[in-house]
Design a protein around this motif. Structure first.
Motif, PDB file in Angstrom:
ATOM      1  N   LEU A 160       0.822  -1.205   0.000  1.00 30.35           N
ATOM      2  CA  LEU A 160       0.000   0.000   0.000  1.00 30.35           C
ATOM      3  C   LEU A 160       0.861   1.261   0.000  1.00 30.35           C
ATOM      4  O   LEU A 160       0.505   2.255  -0.640  1.00 30.35           O
ATOM      5  CB  LEU A 160      -0.946  -0.002   1.199  1.00 30.35           C
ATOM      6  CG  LEU A 160      -2.059  -1.052   1.149  1.00 30.35           C
ATOM      7  CD1 LEU A 160      -2.820  -1.086   2.464  1.00 30.35           C
ATOM      8  CD2 LEU A 160      -3.010  -0.789  -0.018  1.00 30.35           C
ATOM      9  N   ALA A 161       1.996   1.209   0.692  1.00 28.02           N
ATOM     10  CA  ALA A 161       2.917   2.354   0.681  1.00 28.02           C
ATOM     11  C   ALA A 161       3.459   2.589  -0.728  1.00 28.02           C
ATOM     12  O   ALA A 161       3.647   3.749  -1.147  1.00 28.02           O
ATOM     13  CB  ALA A 161       4.064   2.115   1.663  1.00 28.02           C
ATOM     14  N   GLU A 178     -10.361  -1.887  -1.137  1.00 18.69           N
ATOM     15  CA  GLU A 178      -9.489  -2.333  -0.051  1.00 18.69           C
ATOM     16  C   GLU A 178     -10.258  -2.370   1.261  1.00 18.69           C
ATOM     17  O   GLU A 178     -11.090  -1.506   1.532  1.00 18.69           O
ATOM     18  CB  GLU A 178      -8.284  -1.379   0.066  1.00 18.69           C
ATOM     19  CG  GLU A 178      -7.265  -1.753   1.124  1.00 18.69           C
ATOM     20  CD  GLU A 178      -6.694  -3.154   0.923  1.00 18.69           C
ATOM     21  OE1 GLU A 178      -6.909  -3.988   1.823  1.00 18.69           O
ATOM     22  OE2 GLU A 178      -6.058  -3.411  -0.111  1.00 18.69           O
ATOM     23  N   HIS A 179      -9.967  -3.415   2.087  1.00 16.95           N
ATOM     24  CA  HIS A 179     -10.630  -3.548   3.386  1.00 16.95           C
ATOM     25  C   HIS A 179      -9.760  -3.059   4.541  1.00 16.95           C
ATOM     26  O   HIS A 179     -10.255  -2.923   5.662  1.00 16.95           O
ATOM     27  CB  HIS A 179     -11.032  -5.008   3.620  1.00 16.95           C
ATOM     28  CG  HIS A 179     -12.118  -5.476   2.699  1.00 16.95           C
ATOM     29  ND1 HIS A 179     -13.392  -4.950   2.724  1.00 16.95           N
ATOM     30  CD2 HIS A 179     -12.118  -6.399   1.705  1.00 16.95           C
ATOM     31  CE1 HIS A 179     -14.142  -5.538   1.804  1.00 16.95           C
ATOM     32  NE2 HIS A 179     -13.386  -6.421   1.162  1.00 16.95           N
ATOM     33  N   ARG A 180      -8.482  -2.809   4.285  1.00 18.37           N
ATOM     34  CA  ARG A 180      -7.593  -2.282   5.342  1.00 18.37           C
ATOM     35  C   ARG A 180      -7.775  -0.762   5.409  1.00 18.37           C
ATOM     36  O   ARG A 180      -6.892   0.013   5.051  1.00 18.37           O
ATOM     37  CB  ARG A 180      -6.136  -2.643   5.030  1.00 18.37           C
ATOM     38  CG  ARG A 180      -5.868  -4.144   4.983  1.00 18.37           C
ATOM     39  CD  ARG A 180      -4.444  -4.427   4.518  1.00 18.37           C
ATOM     40  NE  ARG A 180      -4.245  -5.823   4.208  1.00 18.37           N
ATOM     41  CZ  ARG A 180      -3.818  -6.746   5.051  1.00 18.37           C
ATOM     42  NH1 ARG A 180      -3.540  -6.400   6.303  1.00 18.37           N
ATOM     43  NH2 ARG A 180      -3.665  -7.997   4.686  1.00 18.37           N
ATOM     44  N   LEU A 181      -8.921  -0.358   5.904  1.00 16.07           N
ATOM     45  CA  LEU A 181      -9.303   1.050   5.840  1.00 16.07           C
ATOM     46  C   LEU A 181      -8.401   1.937   6.687  1.00 16.07           C
ATOM     47  O   LEU A 181      -8.184   3.109   6.365  1.00 16.07           O
ATOM     48  CB  LEU A 181     -10.763   1.211   6.279  1.00 16.07           C
ATOM     49  CG  LEU A 181     -11.780   0.460   5.414  1.00 16.07           C
ATOM     50  CD1 LEU A 181     -13.190   0.755   5.891  1.00 16.07           C
ATOM     51  CD2 LEU A 181     -11.627   0.799   3.950  1.00 16.07           C
ATOM     52  N   PHE A 185      -7.377   4.952   4.241  1.00 18.65           N
ATOM     53  CA  PHE A 185      -8.107   6.203   4.473  1.00 18.65           C
ATOM     54  C   PHE A 185      -7.184   7.422   4.522  1.00 18.65           C
ATOM     55  O   PHE A 185      -7.500   8.448   3.927  1.00 18.65           O
ATOM     56  CB  PHE A 185      -8.943   6.105   5.752  1.00 18.65           C
ATOM     57  CG  PHE A 185     -10.405   5.903   5.478  1.00 18.65           C
ATOM     58  CD1 PHE A 185     -10.831   4.832   4.713  1.00 18.65           C
ATOM     59  CD2 PHE A 185     -11.356   6.784   5.956  1.00 18.65           C
ATOM     60  CE1 PHE A 185     -12.167   4.635   4.434  1.00 18.65           C
ATOM     61  CE2 PHE A 185     -12.703   6.594   5.692  1.00 18.65           C
ATOM     62  CZ  PHE A 185     -13.121   5.533   4.925  1.00 18.65           C
ATOM     63  N   PRO A 186      -6.036   7.350   5.226  1.00 20.06           N
ATOM     64  CA  PRO A 186      -5.156   8.521   5.240  1.00 20.06           C
ATOM     65  C   PRO A 186      -4.578   8.860   3.858  1.00 20.06           C
ATOM     66  O   PRO A 186      -4.156   9.996   3.632  1.00 20.06           O
ATOM     67  CB  PRO A 186      -4.028   8.105   6.205  1.00 20.06           C
ATOM     68  CG  PRO A 186      -4.619   7.034   7.049  1.00 20.06           C
ATOM     69  CD  PRO A 186      -5.557   6.298   6.146  1.00 20.06           C
ATOM     70  N   MET A 187      -4.549   7.881   2.950  1.00 25.77           N
ATOM     71  CA  MET A 187      -4.005   8.106   1.608  1.00 25.77           C
ATOM     72  C   MET A 187      -5.045   8.703   0.661  1.00 25.77           C
ATOM     73  O   MET A 187      -4.704   9.358  -0.319  1.00 25.77           O
ATOM     74  CB  MET A 187      -3.522   6.780   1.007  1.00 25.77           C
ATOM     75  CG  MET A 187      -2.495   6.030   1.822  1.00 25.77           C
ATOM     76  SD  MET A 187      -2.118   4.455   1.006  1.00 25.77           S
ATOM     77  CE  MET A 187      -1.018   3.704   2.215  1.00 25.77           C
TER      78      MET A 187
END
Length: 206
Positions: A160-161, A178-181, A185-187
């Motif tokens: 993700l990074a 994506e489920h790793r919110l 979310f910050p992105m």
């Protein structure tokens, strides 16, 4: 399947798409690059009518996609073969292909396993290879359908990074399911929420 979807994603934005299973997320993103036919409504990607089957060739040049399972997207035996595969299909000359592949290998830091067989790679490396192979074609829009679902937490965070790096440094528009919110979310610049095929919310993460 999809009803009352009405939105504009600006050039260079990072958009997160979420909602329960079966709500139409994957259907929506597959319409964007011509993988599914548009039955009615209007859909334009970078000025190209995605609803016209004749535009599939143009759509595949500007809208790259990374799928859920890393193994299902790899088609060749060697890492460098995989990175060149899309460019070869688009008809680029050998010099351009070598240059693009070298640039992406450097950008993604995969020089150390550049000559490896793909079956030697971990799940995280395979997904990174899929991403690098797509980005070698220099798409304006990058679509990702739950790309971290098969990865462990550390590999998922690193992946993700890298997506955020692509968005910021290359200016590529990102649309990600994506489920790793807590991580995406910050992105995100915008978040689209679907429920039973309908658009519930399309706004900034806050």
């Amino acid at each position: 399947v999809l009803k009352d979807i009405n939105l504009v994603i600006e050039d260079g934005e990072f958009m997160t798409l979420l909602g329960p299973s079966g709500c139409g997320k994957s259907t929506l993103v597959r319409l964007m690059n011509g993988l599914l036919p548009l039955q009615n409504g209007n859909l334009s990607v970078n000025g190209i009518n995605a609803g016209n089957p004749a535009n599939k060739w143009e759509l595949c040049k500007i809208c790259g996609m990374v799928f859920q399972n890393p193994d299902n997207q790899i088609v060749t035996d060697k890492v460098w073969h995989e990175m060149a595969f899309g460019l070869e299909n688009l008809g680029y000359d050998q010099q351009t292909i070598r240059l693009r592949v070298a640039e992406m290998a450097s950008f993604f830091g995969i020089q150390n396993w550049f000559a490896k067989n793909v079956e030697e790679l971990s799940g995280g490396q395979k997904q990174l290879l899929n991403l690098a192979s797509v980005m070698a074609m220099q798409p304006k829009v990058l679509v990702l359908d739950e790309p971290t679902s098969q990865l462990d937490p550390i590999a998922a965070s690193e992946f993700l990074a890298t997506i955020r790096k692509i968005n910021l440094e290359l200016g590529t528009t990102v649309i990600i399911i994506e489920h790793r919110l807590e991580e995406v979310f910050p992105m995100a610049d915008k978040v689209l929420v679907l429920e039973e095929g309908r658009q519930i919310l399309y706004d900034e993460p806050r």
